[in-house]
Design a protein around this motif. Structure first.
Motif, PDB file in Angstrom:
ATOM      1  N   SER A  75      -4.680   7.221  -1.112  1.00  0.00           N
ATOM      2  CA  SER A  75      -5.125   5.879  -1.467  1.00  0.00           C
ATOM      3  C   SER A  75      -5.904   5.960  -2.785  1.00  0.00           C
ATOM      4  O   SER A  75      -6.400   7.027  -3.168  1.00  0.00           O
ATOM      5  N   ARG A 117       0.474   3.583   2.103  1.00  0.00           N
ATOM      6  CA  ARG A 117       0.807   3.790   3.517  1.00  0.00           C
ATOM      7  C   ARG A 117       2.076   3.033   3.896  1.00  0.00           C
ATOM      8  O   ARG A 117       2.960   3.580   4.564  1.00  0.00           O
ATOM      9  N   GLN A 118       2.176   1.770   3.470  1.00  0.00           N
ATOM     10  CA  GLN A 118       3.389   0.998   3.745  1.00  0.00           C
ATOM     11  C   GLN A 118       4.606   1.671   3.127  1.00  0.00           C
ATOM     12  O   GLN A 118       5.653   1.809   3.783  1.00  0.00           O
ATOM     13  N   SER A 142       0.813  -1.213   0.000  1.00  0.00           N
ATOM     14  CA  SER A 142       0.000   0.000   0.000  1.00  0.00           C
ATOM     15  C   SER A 142       0.850   1.268   0.000  1.00  0.00           C
ATOM     16  O   SER A 142       2.045   1.240   0.333  1.00  0.00           O
ATOM     17  N   THR A 177       5.076   4.790   2.350  1.00  0.00           N
ATOM     18  CA  THR A 177       5.396   6.015   3.082  1.00  0.00           C
ATOM     19  C   THR A 177       6.150   5.688   4.367  1.00  0.00           C
ATOM     20  O   THR A 177       7.165   6.331   4.673  1.00  0.00           O
ATOM     21  N   GLU A 178       5.697   4.685   5.083  1.00  0.00           N
ATOM     22  CA  GLU A 178       6.377   4.274   6.316  1.00  0.00           C
ATOM     23  C   GLU A 178       7.784   3.779   6.030  1.00  0.00           C
ATOM     24  O   GLU A 178       8.734   4.116   6.745  1.00  0.00           O
TER      25      GLU A 178
END
Length: 159
Positions: A126, A106-107, A104, A109-110
């Protein structure tokens, strides 16, 4: 998510590896017909400085030129990483169907924060934040470690 989805996502990760080996950012994608036939596949081609050369854009262009609107709606796009806002928009404008991704936004970005990478110029939205009524599935946990490692290698080689 089923075994067929995982098989196609694994191929996307292989394409991302090919991209990384050729100096590009590690992303790979493919499009599959309703009948299950892989119609087109590609990896990022950003090494020459054109940051818009994402495989999802290539898929959208290929689909617009080669598939009817109905065939596009019935197709599934598989990708190693969730579409960025630009690719989500292209997907929507061309009228492609289902999207299945391995990792994702989000993943990613982390991971980029963890690796100390500078954030990109586009907000990590998203797919659902960009597309209306998107049929989306992901991430696939069994592939996240492999994808994380590709991005770690990419950041390391850029340093």
């Amino acid at each position: 998510m089923n075994d067929t989805d995982r098989k196609h996502l694994t191929r996307c990760v292989e394409l991302a590896e090919t991209g990384l080996q050729s100096g590009n950012d590690p992303f790979g994608s493919l499009i599959v017909s309703e009948a299950g036939e892989v119609l087109f596949e590609d990896h990022n081609r950003t090494v020459d400085g054109d940051a818009t050369q994402h495989p999802e854009i290539a898929i959208a262009r290929w689909a617009a030129a080669n598939l009817s609107p109905q065939e596009r709606r019935q197709a599934t796009v598989y990708t190693s990483g969730e579409h960025c806002a630009m690719c989500s928009a292209a997907h929507g404008w061309v009228g492609l169907g289902r999207i299945v991704y391995a990792s994702s936004s989000r993943q990613l970005t982390e991971w980029m924060e963890e690796f100390g990478a500078e954030p990109g110029p586009v907000k990590p939205l998203s797919i659902q934040d960009v597309l209306r009524d998107a049929d989306v599935e992901g991430p696939e946990p069994s592939l996240s470690g492999r994808i994380r490692e590709l991005h770690r290698q990419n950041i390391q080689k850029q340093s």
